[in-house]
Design a protein around this motif. Structure first.
Motif, PDB file in Angstrom:
ATOM      1  N   PRO A 112     -42.102  40.854 -39.104  1.00 11.70           N
ATOM      2  CA  PRO A 112     -40.981  40.805 -39.862  1.00 11.70           C
ATOM      3  C   PRO A 112     -40.593  41.959 -40.864  1.00 11.70           C
ATOM      4  N   THR A 157     -37.377  44.996 -40.967  1.00 10.16           N
ATOM      5  CA  THR A 157     -36.292  44.894 -41.895  1.00 10.16           C
ATOM      6  C   THR A 157     -36.164  46.048 -42.848  1.00 10.16           C
ATOM      7  N   VAL A 205     -35.418  39.578 -31.407  1.00  8.77           N
ATOM      8  CA  VAL A 205     -35.618  38.472 -32.021  1.00  8.77           C
ATOM      9  C   VAL A 205     -37.270  38.432 -32.060  1.00  8.77           C
ATOM     10  N   VAL A 206     -37.776  38.724 -30.745  1.00 10.65           N
ATOM     11  CA  VAL A 206     -39.238  38.578 -30.685  1.00 10.65           C
ATOM     12  C   VAL A 206     -39.909  39.574 -31.799  1.00 10.65           C
ATOM     13  N   SER A 266     -29.422  31.262 -44.743  1.00  8.38           N
ATOM     14  CA  SER A 266     -30.814  31.498 -44.366  1.00  8.38           C
ATOM     15  C   SER A 266     -31.567  32.664 -45.025  1.00  8.38           C
ATOM     16  N   TYR A 309     -32.644  35.181 -43.465  1.00  6.06           N
ATOM     17  CA  TYR A 309     -32.640  36.382 -42.719  1.00  6.06           C
ATOM     18  C   TYR A 309     -31.170  36.941 -43.340  1.00  6.06           C
ATOM     19  N   ALA A 332     -28.122  38.187 -38.870  1.00  3.81           N
ATOM     20  CA  ALA A 332     -28.339  37.479 -37.880  1.00  3.81           C
ATOM     21  C   ALA A 332     -27.496  37.428 -36.849  1.00  3.81           C
ATOM     22  N   LEU A 342     -38.319  40.571 -34.564  1.00  7.84           N
ATOM     23  CA  LEU A 342     -38.326  39.928 -35.883  1.00  7.84           C
ATOM     24  C   LEU A 342     -39.100  39.010 -36.326  1.00  7.84           C
ATOM     25  N   ILE A 343     -39.309  38.015 -35.321  1.00  9.81           N
ATOM     26  CA  ILE A 343     -40.530  37.046 -35.593  1.00  9.81           C
ATOM     27  C   ILE A 343     -41.836  37.450 -35.628  1.00  9.81           C
ATOM     28  N   SER A 344     -42.171  38.341 -34.931  1.00  7.78           N
ATOM     29  CA  SER A 344     -43.619  38.688 -34.955  1.00  7.78           C
ATOM     30  C   SER A 344     -43.787  39.721 -36.061  1.00  7.78           C
ATOM     31  N   PHE A 350     -29.543  35.976 -33.665  1.00  7.21           N
ATOM     32  CA  PHE A 350     -30.029  34.695 -33.568  1.00  7.21           C
ATOM     33  C   PHE A 350     -28.542  33.887 -33.142  1.00  7.21           C
TER      34      PHE A 350
END
Ligand code: SF4
Ligand code: SF4
Lengths: 348, 750
Positions: free
Chosen positions: A134, A138, A127-128, A305, A307, A310, A130-132, A313
């Motif tokens: 993206p 993907t 997740v870190v 969403s 994404y 998920a 994915l957020i930082s 998440f």
């Protein structure tokens, strides 16, 4: 003569053995990943594992603990393998390294090491990232059979180590397709999308990867490494959600249950991440609740969403809720009329 | 028949390797007479037996050598003939490796026996006869815990027993002692079960429960039980099905409520070995002097079951089976799941020794180092009591006693299933045992400090009371002296000399001031009485009124009452002496005036009736409260209520007697009337005074008697609780201690 208290006998299985069984169980899924998406996943797994073990050893050394004793439980390896499989093949090396370091140092050791981490380390790492980052995270390689040729070794290495992009090796995953689709009927989608049209049920490659993880999960169930409660309740919930919002296959459809079950990280999540003992609820009833929660969250995020998938998440949210779930699902003790939540005290 | 019985499944449970085959290869064996027999006086749960032989005495086999001490005890018999060589402390089988008094016998090899007293038609014998035979044989549960058997056969009147369960489960790995007993002596087991059933008034169900891994035993039992009321039930093998609570759940579907005994749901459980011993005792008069024990483990050359005399030292037994201490990883008495490791092999076989396990190092290796809990929940899945072992472990480490109790730590049966499955090798049960111990310890300490506080307060009260009494005496002396002075003065008044009349007002004056002072005292005393009688308020809002508070108030009220009495008496004396002076017209006039000034006797009585009924109501309320809280003072308060009632009744009667006479003679100022009233008052006061003086000695005696009775009651309750293995046994014990202590205190006061 030894003076120890009972019991004097012990089941011949320890945490290390359990973790090794988990590692073995990932083989079919990893095999499918490699077969359909190339060697990138294997590389990810190897790199993530090396990083994870080194980080673990380093922290243990810093904490002045016996390094080998802790490495033998193999939990760092499991984290590395899970993270490596979750990251897209041929992604930049530093992505894997950063993710793995985050998982071990931040999500696990900073909380006190194995058993004390409230969140699944691999999923925190994921997740870190994915957020930082993206974009790179993907970009999934296209499954075999969709593009003419697979990524070659040199090509792949150059992308991984030097960031030299490979031309057109990626393809939208079935879940991407689904979440971007606003106008096409499901039936047409199955006809037109290259991945979906070449697959049997849920898109080329993906269905086999999921079946691989399902097999591994069944093996672990058979080995009684975990109970059926969490995975089954999650899969059933996901199926029900998908059936509810299938909408007759219209352009608004959320996709068929089969599509949801056999795409993305569904099976990996159900059998390898949701069942992570450390971070899920402890009682069987609690695990049922966890499964339902993840199933619902997973579907909601896939459908509504931005994404496309998920699992991470959903699992982290579940981890967050696990203590509360535990609190409300204390089993009824023998000889007591009703179970009571853990914080009540006083009356019988 | 038997197989059709429905069984239930228990939650959790494990399937450890059974390891039962190795001890069943050989038939039931015997060992030669050992050179010494060491017989602990306490081989059961409860009070140790009392030796009835002396050192040097020759005893015969079957002779009583230590008699049961109280109900909750079991006697001990000589297993063979020989000489008593010592009665001394010896290491006994106990996890702590403690020593306890034992009778040591050196067998003479003749094996001469006392004459046994068989009973042919035992099924026609009355229950007392059967019970006394079981008791005389010293039978205590052979299954492991060792409850004196006769106790369990005497359930409380309100416990209607509808199921008798004979436990032949033997779910512990390695142990086959019950198995071989059922195979070879099924008839004894069934006959014993019939006796037990008779003693329990033929419960609806008499079930023998056996795990399905003992087909031979089941077949033998079925054959023996054919045509009887007994049903042999088999059910799937799973550890710990043989736990009493678990077996009850398997066979009846019911759970024993937490903190209660099986009899509370109408079930009595006895072990198969116990049943067989009961039969031998009743039919042949044989005392319990031997038992079947499994001797097993890879550190032995021979592994088998033996019939062994109680008191046989374990090292002798091991020697007989080719024990190699170098190979052994440990020595366990009992099974590998719940047995305890023996610190020393010189301890003897006792009534509860069902297995001696001498495993090799590869067989039961030393425990692996514990790792962190990975919260896998395997322990929770294995727990037959549906506890959350990992949470308990967590709270045990944190020493969070409240959480431990709210997570029902005390419902843990210490079966070890959780430790067995824990992949992190955490010795969970060890943590629970330690936590239970420290919680109990904490409780005991709490009780102790409460007791110390109470003792201190009692002392304070006593000192205050003594001080008050001294004060009262001083006041009385002062009064007497004053009176004497006044009388002297009055004598002077009686002389017709003029200066006397001049002195009269002075005397009158002193009388008046005395009276005024006494009346002030009375008012003050009454005031403090009223204050003392105010209903108690709890120390903290929402809290309950504590026992100490009640006791304190009680003492305060008594003191205040004493003072009121005292002052009233003084006042009375003053009035009386005044009345005596009636010959003197002046003094008589003064007396009359004073009588008028103060209340009429009727009014006085009426007001005292009023105040008495008020006090009665209050006292009743207090007594009810105390009873509701189960307070110790309830009895004392109830007695107070009764006394108050009596007093009220008598005062009421006096008032009634008084009323018509006053009505008849409306001129209440008449002499005879006042006298009558004064007399009535006198009577009432005398009674009150008697009551007051009674408080000194008789009350104490009364109190002591009452306390003795209560102590007796509490003792029997404790015994009962111990017999039932009630969880609250500790509480009963402390209650008895408390009462005992109080009694000692009172006796010291006497
Ligand atoms: S079995 Fe052991 S590791 Fe697993 S949850 Fe229980 S205590 Fe923790
Ligand atoms: S030892 Fe206690 S907590 Fe552990 S399984 Fe047995 S009953 Fe449950």
């Amino acid at each position: 003569m030894l003076r120890v208290s009972s019991p004097h006998t012990h089941i011949r299985r320890d945490t290390g053995q359990i973790m090794r069984l988990v590692l073995v169980a990932t083989v079919p899924g990893l095999l499918a990943l490699t077969l359909f998406f190339g060697w990138g996943s294997l590389f990810n797994v190897a790199l993530a594992c090396i990083t994870a073990v080194l980080c673990e050893a380093l922290v243990m050394k810093l904490r002045r603990r016996p390094v080998m004793f802790y490495l033998r439980d193999c939990t760092a390896l499991v984290t590395g393998v899970l993270l490596g499989m979750a990251l897209p093949p041929y992604c930049p090396w530093w992505l894997v390294v950063v993710g793995s370091m985050t998982a071990i140092i931040l999500a696990k050791q900073l909380y006190g090491g194995m058993g004390f981490n409230p969140f699944n380390p691999a999923m925190v790492g994921y997740v870190v990232l994915l957020i930082s980052f993206p974009v790179p995270i993907t970009q999934w390689a296209a499954p075999a059979g969709v593009l003419a040729d697979q990524v070659g070794f040199i090509e792949g290495m150059r992308q991984i180590w030097a960031g030299v992009p490979i031309d057109g090796y990626t393809a939208a995953t079935p879940l991407d397709v689904l979440s971007q689709n606003t106008s096409v009927l499901m039936e047409d989608l199955y006809q037109t999308d290259p991945t979906l049209s070449t697959g049997l049920w849920a898109g080329a490659g993906w269905e086999w990867v999921n079946i691989g993880f399902l097999l591994g999960g069944l093996f672990l169930l058979y080995q009684r490494v975990f109970t059926w409660h969490a995975p089954v309740s999650m899969l059933v919930t996901l199926t029900i959600m998908a059936a509810l919002f299938y909408d007759g296959g219209s352009s608004n459809s959320g996709g068929s249950p089969l599509l949801h079950l056999l795409s993305g990280a569904t099976m990996l999540g159900a059998f390898f991440i949701l069942t992570d003992p450390v971070t899920s609820a402890v009682s069987n009833r609690g695990r049922l609740v966890c499964g339902v929660l993840v199933g619902v969250l997973l579907y909601v995020m896939r459908h509504w969403s931005n994404y496309p998938d998920a699992i991470a998440f959903a699992v982290l949210l579940m981890n967050f809720a696990a203590p509360f779930i535990d609190y409300y699902t204390v089993p009824r003790t023998y000889g007591h009329k009703k179970s009571r939540s853990a914080l009540d005290k006083g009356e019988q | 028949m038997g197989s059709l019985i429905k069984t239930w499944e228990i939650p959790g449970g494990i399937h450890p390797p059974e390891n039962k085959a190795q001890s069943l290869q050989l038939p039931l064996g015997k060992v030669p007479l050992p050179p010494t027999l060491v017989l602990p006086l306490n081989q059961h749960i409860g009070t140790a037996a009392k030796p009835v032989v002396t050192v040097g005495e020759r005893v015969l086999g079957g002779q009583l050598i230590a008699d049961a001490e109280g109900i909750f005890s079991a006697s001990v018999h000589a297993p063979t003939s020989g000489q008593v060589t010592a009665i001394e402390d010896h290491l006994v089988p106990h996890p702590s490796g403690m020593s306890a008094p034992c009778i040591v016998i050196e067998p003479d090899g003749a094996d001469q026996w006392v004459e046994l007293n068989p009973l042919e038609d035992y099924l026609d014998a009355d229950k007392d006869e059967l019970l006394s035979r079981i008791r005389a044989a010293g039978i205590a549960g052979l299954g492991g815990a060792g409850f004196p058997t006769s106790v369990k056969l005497n359930p409380r009147a309100d416990h209607q027993i509808n199921t008798l369960i004979i436990n032949g489960t033997e779910c512990e790995p390695y142990i086959t002692a019950d198995d071989i007993l059922m195979q070879t002596r099924a008839d004894d087991v069934i006959a014993g079960a019939l006796i037990l059933a008779k003693l329990l008034n033929h419960p609806e169900h008499v079930l023998v429960g056996v795990e399905d891994n003992k087909p031979d035993a089941i077949a033998a039992l079925r054959k023996a039980a054919a045509g009887t009321e007994i049903q042999v039930v088999s059910f799937p093998t799973k550890y710990p099905s043989g736990g009493e609570k678990q077996l009850i759940q398997i066979l009846t579907g019911q759970e024993v409520p937490s903190g209660q005994i099986p009899a509370s749901i109408g079930v009595v459980c006895q072990n198969v070995g116990t049943a067989a011993a009961v039969y031998r005792a009743v039919r042949f008069g044989e005392p319990l002097v031997s038992r079947i024990t499994t001797v097993v483990g890879e550190a032995l050359q021979t592994q088998r079951n033996v019939e062994v005399l109680l008191g046989t030292p374990i090292n002798y037994l091991l020697e007989q089976h080719g024990f190699d201490p170098r190979q052994a990883s440990r020595l366990v008495m009992g099974g590998p799941m719940m047995g305890f490791s023996l610190p020393d092999a010189s301890v003897p076989v006792i009534k509860t020794t069902n297995c001696i396990l001498a495993p090799s190092k590869s067989e039961l290796p030393p425990p692996a180092p514990a790792q962190a809990c990975i919260r896998c929940g395997l322990c929770a899945e294995a727990c037959p009591a549906s506890l959350l072992p990992q949470q308990l472990y967590w709270y045990a480490i944190a020493e969070d006693h409240e959480k431990l109790e709210s997570h029902n730590l005390f419902d843990c049966i210490e079966c070890g299933a959780c430790s067995y499955v824990c992949p992190s090798n955490i010795p969970l049960v060890q943590y629970y045992r330690a936590a239970k111990g420290s919680i109990r310890q904490e409780q005991i300490e709490k009780d102790k400090s409460a007791r110390a506080r109470r003792r201190f307060e009692f002392r304070q009260e006593r000192i205050a009371k003594e001080e008050a009494e001294r004060e009262a005496k001083r006041a009385a002396r002062r009064l007497a002296a004053e009176e004497a002075k006044r009388k002297l003065a009055e004598q002077k008044v009686e002389t017709p000399e003029p200066p006397a009349t001049a002195q009269a007002p002075a005397g009158d004056d002193s009388l008046k001031t005395q009276r005024a002072r006494l009346e002030r005292n009375l008012a003050a005393a009454k005031n403090s009485l009223a204050k003392a009688s105010e209903p108690l308020v709890a120390n903290e809002p929402g809290g309950t009124v504590t026992e100490e508070q009640l006791a304190k108030q009680q003492a305060r009220i008594k003191q205040a009452e004493l003072k009121v009495h005292e002052v009233e008496k003084k006042l009375q004396a003053l009035d009386a002496s005044n009345a005596n002076e009636a010959t003197d017209p002046v003094a008589a006039a003064i007396a009359r005036a004073q009588a008028k000034m103060s209340m009429t006797p009727e009014d006085k009585l009426r007001s005292s009736v009023e105040s008495l009924s008020k006090r009665l109501a209050k006292a009743e309320q207090k007594a009810a409260d105390a009873r509701a809280q189960g307070s110790d003072t309830a009895d004392a308060l109830a007695q107070g209520v009764i006394k108050l009632k009596e007093k009220l009744a008598s005062t009421q009667k006096e008032l009634n007697e008084l009323t018509p006479s006053t009505v008849a003679q409306p001129s209440s100022a008449s002499r005879s009337d006042t006298d009558q009233a004064a007399l009535a008052i006198e009577r009432a006061k005398a009674k009150a005074a008697a009551l007051a003086t009674m408080s000194a000695e008789e009350k104490l005696r009364n109190q002591i008697d009452a306390l003795k009775a209560r102590l007796e009651k509490a003792r029997s309750r404790l015994e009962k609780a111990e017999a039932d293995n009630d969880e609250n046994v500790e509480a009963f014990r402390t209650a008895v201690d408390k009462l005992d202590e109080r009694l000692q205190q009172l006796l010291a006061q006497q």
